[in-house]
Design a protein around this motif. Structure first.
Motif, PDB file in Angstrom:
ATOM      1  N   GLU A 258       0.856  -1.196   0.000  1.00  0.00           N
ATOM      2  CA  GLU A 258       0.000   0.000   0.000  1.00  0.00           C
ATOM      3  C   GLU A 258       0.890   1.243   0.000  1.00  0.00           C
ATOM      4  O   GLU A 258       2.014   1.197   0.476  1.00  0.00           O
ATOM      5  CB  GLU A 258      -0.893   0.026   1.266  1.00  0.00           C
ATOM      6  CG  GLU A 258      -1.864  -1.148   1.366  1.00  0.00           C
ATOM      7  CD  GLU A 258      -2.882  -1.150   0.236  1.00  0.00           C
ATOM      8  OE1 GLU A 258      -3.310  -0.050  -0.169  1.00  0.00           O
ATOM      9  OE2 GLU A 258      -3.223  -2.240  -0.249  1.00  0.00           O
ATOM     10  N   PRO A 259       0.381   2.381  -0.541  1.00  0.00           N
ATOM     11  CA  PRO A 259       1.187   3.599  -0.515  1.00  0.00           C
ATOM     12  C   PRO A 259       1.595   3.964   0.914  1.00  0.00           C
ATOM     13  O   PRO A 259       0.805   3.818   1.847  1.00  0.00           O
ATOM     14  CB  PRO A 259       0.247   4.667  -1.097  1.00  0.00           C
ATOM     15  CG  PRO A 259      -0.766   3.901  -1.880  1.00  0.00           C
ATOM     16  CD  PRO A 259      -0.922   2.581  -1.185  1.00  0.00           C
ATOM     17  N   THR A 260       2.847   4.409   1.050  1.00  0.00           N
ATOM     18  CA  THR A 260       3.376   4.755   2.369  1.00  0.00           C
ATOM     19  C   THR A 260       3.056   6.209   2.687  1.00  0.00           C
ATOM     20  O   THR A 260       3.259   7.073   1.839  1.00  0.00           O
ATOM     21  CB  THR A 260       4.900   4.573   2.372  1.00  0.00           C
ATOM     22  OG1 THR A 260       5.194   3.272   1.841  1.00  0.00           O
ATOM     23  CG2 THR A 260       5.481   4.695   3.754  1.00  0.00           C
ATOM     24  N   PRO A 261       2.559   6.498   3.901  1.00  0.00           N
ATOM     25  CA  PRO A 261       2.312   7.904   4.249  1.00  0.00           C
ATOM     26  C   PRO A 261       3.614   8.700   4.200  1.00  0.00           C
ATOM     27  O   PRO A 261       4.663   8.210   4.630  1.00  0.00           O
ATOM     28  CB  PRO A 261       1.783   7.838   5.690  1.00  0.00           C
ATOM     29  CG  PRO A 261       1.483   6.403   5.963  1.00  0.00           C
ATOM     30  CD  PRO A 261       2.287   5.587   5.008  1.00  0.00           C
ATOM     31  N   GLY A 262       3.552   9.906   3.673  1.00  0.00           N
ATOM     32  CA  GLY A 262       4.745  10.751   3.614  1.00  0.00           C
ATOM     33  C   GLY A 262       4.997  11.398   4.967  1.00  0.00           C
ATOM     34  O   GLY A 262       4.169  11.303   5.879  1.00  0.00           O
ATOM     35  N   PRO A 263       6.149  12.068   5.133  1.00  0.00           N
ATOM     36  CA  PRO A 263       6.403  12.804   6.370  1.00  0.00           C
ATOM     37  C   PRO A 263       5.274  13.803   6.643  1.00  0.00           C
ATOM     38  O   PRO A 263       4.784  14.450   5.717  1.00  0.00           O
ATOM     39  CB  PRO A 263       7.726  13.532   6.082  1.00  0.00           C
ATOM     40  CG  PRO A 263       8.383  12.705   5.021  1.00  0.00           C
ATOM     41  CD  PRO A 263       7.266  12.164   4.185  1.00  0.00           C
ATOM     42  N   ARG A 264       4.897  13.921   7.910  1.00  0.00           N
ATOM     43  CA  ARG A 264       3.770  14.779   8.271  1.00  0.00           C
ATOM     44  C   ARG A 264       4.205  16.205   8.575  1.00  0.00           C
ATOM     45  O   ARG A 264       3.370  17.042   8.924  1.00  0.00           O
ATOM     46  CB  ARG A 264       3.052  14.193   9.501  1.00  0.00           C
ATOM     47  CG  ARG A 264       2.424  12.823   9.239  1.00  0.00           C
ATOM     48  CD  ARG A 264       2.098  12.105  10.525  1.00  0.00           C
ATOM     49  NE  ARG A 264       3.325  11.785  11.266  1.00  0.00           N
ATOM     50  CZ  ARG A 264       3.333  11.109  12.416  1.00  0.00           C
ATOM     51  NH1 ARG A 264       2.201  10.696  12.961  1.00  0.00           N
ATOM     52  NH2 ARG A 264       4.460  10.848  13.033  1.00  0.00           N
ATOM     53  N   ASN A 265       5.515  16.457   8.481  1.00  0.00           N
ATOM     54  CA  ASN A 265       6.032  17.759   8.890  1.00  0.00           C
ATOM     55  C   ASN A 265       6.690  18.513   7.730  1.00  0.00           C
ATOM     56  O   ASN A 265       7.611  19.298   7.934  1.00  0.00           O
ATOM     57  CB  ASN A 265       7.037  17.580  10.034  1.00  0.00           C
ATOM     58  CG  ASN A 265       8.180  16.630   9.655  1.00  0.00           C
ATOM     59  OD1 ASN A 265       8.144  15.988   8.616  1.00  0.00           O
ATOM     60  ND2 ASN A 265       9.191  16.550  10.515  1.00  0.00           N
ATOM     61  N   MET A 266       6.205  18.269   6.516  1.00  0.00           N
ATOM     62  CA  MET A 266       6.889  18.848   5.352  1.00  0.00           C
ATOM     63  C   MET A 266       6.770  20.366   5.277  1.00  0.00           C
ATOM     64  O   MET A 266       7.529  21.020   4.567  1.00  0.00           O
ATOM     65  CB  MET A 266       6.391  18.188   4.067  1.00  0.00           C
ATOM     66  CG  MET A 266       6.882  16.747   3.976  1.00  0.00           C
ATOM     67  SD  MET A 266       6.426  15.888   2.465  1.00  0.00           S
ATOM     68  CE  MET A 266       7.560  16.605   1.301  1.00  0.00           C
ATOM     69  N   ALA A 267       5.828  20.955   6.032  1.00  0.00           N
ATOM     70  CA  ALA A 267       5.733  22.423   6.061  1.00  0.00           C
ATOM     71  C   ALA A 267       7.020  23.046   6.596  1.00  0.00           C
ATOM     72  O   ALA A 267       7.347  24.200   6.269  1.00  0.00           O
ATOM     73  CB  ALA A 267       4.543  22.853   6.913  1.00  0.00           C
ATOM     74  N   LEU A 268       7.780  22.283   7.391  1.00  0.00           N
ATOM     75  CA  LEU A 268       9.051  22.797   7.935  1.00  0.00           C
ATOM     76  C   LEU A 268      10.060  23.090   6.828  1.00  0.00           C
ATOM     77  O   LEU A 268      10.985  23.891   7.019  1.00  0.00           O
ATOM     78  CB  LEU A 268       9.660  21.789   8.918  1.00  0.00           C
ATOM     79  CG  LEU A 268       8.905  21.545  10.231  1.00  0.00           C
ATOM     80  CD1 LEU A 268       9.573  20.441  11.023  1.00  0.00           C
ATOM     81  CD2 LEU A 268       8.844  22.827  11.063  1.00  0.00           C
ATOM     82  N   ILE A 269       9.904  22.426   5.687  1.00  0.00           N
ATOM     83  CA  ILE A 269      10.831  22.638   4.568  1.00  0.00           C
ATOM     84  C   ILE A 269      10.834  24.110   4.162  1.00  0.00           C
ATOM     85  O   ILE A 269      11.873  24.659   3.773  1.00  0.00           O
ATOM     86  CB  ILE A 269      10.444  21.734   3.373  1.00  0.00           C
ATOM     87  CG1 ILE A 269      10.646  20.253   3.744  1.00  0.00           C
ATOM     88  CG2 ILE A 269      11.252  22.079   2.130  1.00  0.00           C
ATOM     89  CD1 ILE A 269      10.072  19.273   2.724  1.00  0.00           C
TER      90      ILE A 269
END
Length: 337
Positions: A258-269
């Motif tokens: 199944e698709p893997t959830p991405g990082p939940r904190n990408m707004a920090l980028i």
């Protein structure tokens, strides 16, 4: 020319794995051996490489490298001795590096073979520390991640073939701190005591984010990602402003169905102005000469250490690959034919 063997054994992919590969997805088959045609050489493979990227090639999807064909021999890095030559510049007894692994004898176009010197380093080193994995580490750290002296570096999968080289290269070039993650306490000990990492942790012992924060209280400037998933999320949290991440592999999700959830904190980028960039070794062969010269020097001086995990016998090729996916190896996983 000396008499050639009648046949050669080679590993074929016979079914596309769903999730984790199983032995039934592969078959060891015999094929006839013939004299090489013009411009080709016949090589008796001594060692071949099994690598995490090969898992992706077992899926029938378009990618940066074509998928393995069903009922055909698989391929990958190999080193061996020329036993018959019909190509200028190659003689019987020469040792070569080429791309037709997973088999005992390889009929190789001479233009795709590179001579290697067994006196400079053991043949197996050309598949690892002086080969594709070493160049991946070198290019990924110095070119893609723009490493500079004083950077704090975090490497996931740090006891693997690429990761173990990245951490040492960063240390040699003056990193302020080198941190690694690995999947066993024994590997963690190896990283710190033998390879000179400043800190390392077993990702199975607690949340990666918490362990990384403890190991790098002042944050990190460079992250070399071999794992993905929770490691990438933790690194994004710990990266300092203008931090850089080299995305080399995501072994944590290669066998997910199944698709893997991405990082939940990408707004920090955004706020940190981070740069995350993928690396493929094929883009960096222009560094090959510089890489062999510099890394060869570190090896000769004893500054850079490397470990290999060997599986003996071509019949154990698939077991070695499955072991690699489980993390059974320390350093480069190699099959001795």
């Amino acid at each position: 020319m000396s008499a050639l063997p009648a046949s050669s054994r080679e590993w074929h992919l016979v079914a596309r794995p769903h999730g984790w590969p199983v032995p039934a997805d592969f078959a060891l088959r015999e094929t006839p051996v013939a004299e090489p045609a013009e411009g080709r050489i016949l090589v008796r493979n001594k060692h071949f490489s099994v690598d995490p990227y090969m898992r992706g090639r077992m899926n029938d999807v378009k990618s940066y490298v074509p998928p393995f064909k069903l009922d055909h021999p698989m391929d990958g890095g190999a080193v061996g001795e020329v036993v018959a030559s019909n190509a200028e510049g190659f003689a019987v007894g020469d040792h070569v590096l080429h791309g037709l692994g997973w088999r005992e004898y390889a009929d190789v176009p001479a233009k795709h073979a590179t001579k290697v010197d067994p006196d400079l380093a053991p043949l197996s080193a050309y598949l690892g520390v002086l080969g594709m994995t070493g160049l991946t580490a070198y290019a990924g750290l110095f070119e893609v991640a723009s490493f500079k002296e004083g950077d704090a570096v975090f490497v996931s999968g740090a006891a693997g073939a690429v990761g173990s080289q990245v951490g040492q290269m960063a240390r040699i070039k003056g990193a302020s701190r080198v941190i690694g993650s690995a999947g066993s306490d024994e590997k963690v000990k190896w990283l710190v005591e033998e390879l000179g990492f400043d800190a390392a942790f077993n990702y199975k012992n607690g949340p990666v984010r918490d362990q990384l924060r403890e190991a790098a209280p002042d944050g990190i400037d460079v992250y070399f990602d071999n794992v993905g998933g929770d490691h990438l999320e933790a690194a994004i949290s710990s990266l300092n402003v203008h931090g850089r991440a080299t995305i080399c592999g995501m072994i944590a999700q290669y066998n997910d169905t199944e698709p893997t959830p991405g990082p939940r904190n990408m707004a920090l980028i955004i706020g940190k102005r981070l740069r995350l960039q993928g690396v493929l070794v094929g883009d960096h062969y222009d560094l090959q000469e510089q890489f062999v010269q510099e890394v060869g020097g570190w090896l000769a001086a004893g500054e850079l250490k490397h470990r290999e995990t060997f599986a003996e016998g071509i019949e154990n090729g698939v077991d070695a690959f499955l072991g690699l996916l489980r993390g059974d190896n320390t350093g480069k996983m190699i099959v001795t034919v």
